[in-house]
Design a protein around this motif. Structure first.
Motif, PDB file in Angstrom:
ATOM      1  N   ARG A 237      40.791  -1.154 -36.446  1.00 36.20           N
ATOM      2  CA  ARG A 237      42.396  -0.317 -35.816  1.00 36.20           C
ATOM      3  C   ARG A 237      42.458   0.783 -36.716  1.00 36.20           C
ATOM      4  N   MET A 238      41.800   0.323 -38.443  1.00 33.15           N
ATOM      5  CA  MET A 238      42.320   0.917 -39.054  1.00 33.15           C
ATOM      6  C   MET A 238      41.305   2.205 -39.009  1.00 33.15           C
ATOM      7  N   GLN A 239      39.495   2.146 -38.924  1.00 28.66           N
ATOM      8  CA  GLN A 239      38.461   3.339 -38.324  1.00 28.66           C
ATOM      9  C   GLN A 239      39.224   3.991 -37.408  1.00 28.66           C
ATOM     10  N   SER A 240      40.011   3.463 -36.138  1.00 28.34           N
ATOM     11  CA  SER A 240      40.204   4.449 -34.834  1.00 28.34           C
ATOM     12  C   SER A 240      41.975   5.362 -35.296  1.00 28.34           C
ATOM     13  N   ASP A 241      42.295   4.737 -35.962  1.00 33.18           N
ATOM     14  CA  ASP A 241      43.704   5.190 -36.970  1.00 33.18           C
ATOM     15  C   ASP A 241      42.828   6.483 -37.984  1.00 33.18           C
ATOM     16  N   MET A 242      41.504   6.039 -38.606  1.00 37.94           N
ATOM     17  CA  MET A 242      40.871   6.838 -39.770  1.00 37.94           C
ATOM     18  C   MET A 242      40.733   8.192 -39.165  1.00 37.94           C
ATOM     19  N   ALA A 243      39.562   8.036 -38.167  1.00 34.75           N
ATOM     20  CA  ALA A 243      39.433   9.222 -36.541  1.00 34.75           C
ATOM     21  C   ALA A 243      40.647  10.127 -36.794  1.00 34.75           C
ATOM     22  N   LYS A 244      41.399   9.913 -36.128  1.00 35.64           N
ATOM     23  CA  LYS A 244      42.512  10.480 -35.125  1.00 35.64           C
ATOM     24  C   LYS A 244      43.087  11.341 -36.526  1.00 35.64           C
ATOM     25  N   MET A 245      43.541  10.697 -37.839  1.00 32.12           N
ATOM     26  CA  MET A 245      44.385  11.186 -38.041  1.00 32.12           C
ATOM     27  C   MET A 245      43.368  12.486 -38.690  1.00 32.12           C
TER      28      MET A 245
ATOM     29  N   LEU B  49      39.041  -8.231 -38.098  1.00 35.98           N
ATOM     30  CA  LEU B  49      38.168  -7.514 -37.859  1.00 35.98           C
ATOM     31  C   LEU B  49      38.749  -6.408 -36.480  1.00 35.98           C
ATOM     32  N   LYS B  50      39.653  -6.847 -36.192  1.00 37.09           N
ATOM     33  CA  LYS B  50      41.080  -5.890 -35.507  1.00 37.09           C
ATOM     34  C   LYS B  50      41.299  -5.089 -36.144  1.00 37.09           C
ATOM     35  N   GLN B  51      41.954  -5.604 -37.534  1.00 35.47           N
ATOM     36  CA  GLN B  51      42.515  -5.447 -37.760  1.00 35.47           C
ATOM     37  C   GLN B  51      41.833  -3.664 -38.473  1.00 35.47           C
TER      38      GLN B  51
ATOM     39  N   MET C  75      45.119 -22.527 -46.526  1.00 42.00           N
ATOM     40  CA  MET C  75      44.796 -20.668 -45.895  1.00 42.00           C
ATOM     41  C   MET C  75      43.789 -20.764 -45.328  1.00 42.00           C
ATOM     42  N   GLY C  76      42.713 -20.495 -44.629  1.00 40.67           N
ATOM     43  CA  GLY C  76      42.298 -19.564 -43.332  1.00 40.67           C
ATOM     44  C   GLY C  76      41.391 -18.462 -43.643  1.00 40.67           C
ATOM     45  N   LEU C  77      40.722 -17.678 -43.749  1.00 40.34           N
ATOM     46  CA  LEU C  77      41.042 -16.261 -42.770  1.00 40.34           C
ATOM     47  C   LEU C  77      40.672 -16.615 -41.534  1.00 40.34           C
ATOM     48  N   ASP C  78      41.762 -15.405 -41.240  1.00 43.71           N
ATOM     49  CA  ASP C  78      41.457 -15.443 -39.257  1.00 43.71           C
ATOM     50  C   ASP C  78      40.425 -14.073 -39.332  1.00 43.71           C
ATOM     51  N   MET C  79      38.673 -14.402 -38.856  1.00 41.62           N
ATOM     52  CA  MET C  79      38.232 -13.694 -38.538  1.00 41.62           C
ATOM     53  C   MET C  79      38.459 -12.689 -37.980  1.00 41.62           C
ATOM     54  N   GLY C  80      39.003 -13.275 -36.863  1.00 43.72           N
ATOM     55  CA  GLY C  80      38.915 -12.235 -36.006  1.00 43.72           C
ATOM     56  C   GLY C  80      40.345 -11.607 -36.120  1.00 43.72           C
TER      57      GLY C  80
END
Length: 104
Positions: free
Chosen positions: A14-22, A9-11, A1-6
């Motif tokens: 994407r969330m930051q980009s979506d929030m700026a657009k919103m 980070l992409k998520q 159950m390792g975390l995929d940091m990459g």
């Protein structure tokens, strides 16, 4: 159950980009509030800015400025509440309902 940091980070990016657009879109969306049976009406945008206010001539009584003050206050507070609710609804579409401090 390792975390995929990459992937994480992409998520986040994407969330930051979506929030700026919103946030840009929220500046264009408006809500309207009124008080005194529509004698006072105000329009707010999603940036919580008062964009327009209308005061009917009939509600302006120089002998009772407190009534006008109360109506304006009630209208503005209701409009701000509606604008905050609109922002929260729109942001929750991006955050998936996560409560992220500092967003609103």
């Amino acid at each position: 159950m390792g975390l995929d940091m990459g992937k994480m980070l992409k998520q986040i990016q994407r969330m930051q980009s979506d929030m700026a657009k919103m946030q840009a879109e929220l500046g264009e969306k408006t809500v309207e509030a009124s008080a005194g049976g529509g004698m006072i009406a105000a329009t707010f945008n999603g940036n919580l800015e008062l964009k327009d206010i209308k005061i009917a001539r009939d509600v302006i009584d120089p002998d009772d400025p407190e009534m006008l003050q109360d109506l304006v206050l009630a209208c503005v507070n209701d409009g701000l509440k509606q604008a905050r609710e609109m922002v929260n609804r729109e942001m929750s579409k991006i955050t998936g309902g996560l409560n992220i401090p500092g967003l609103m």
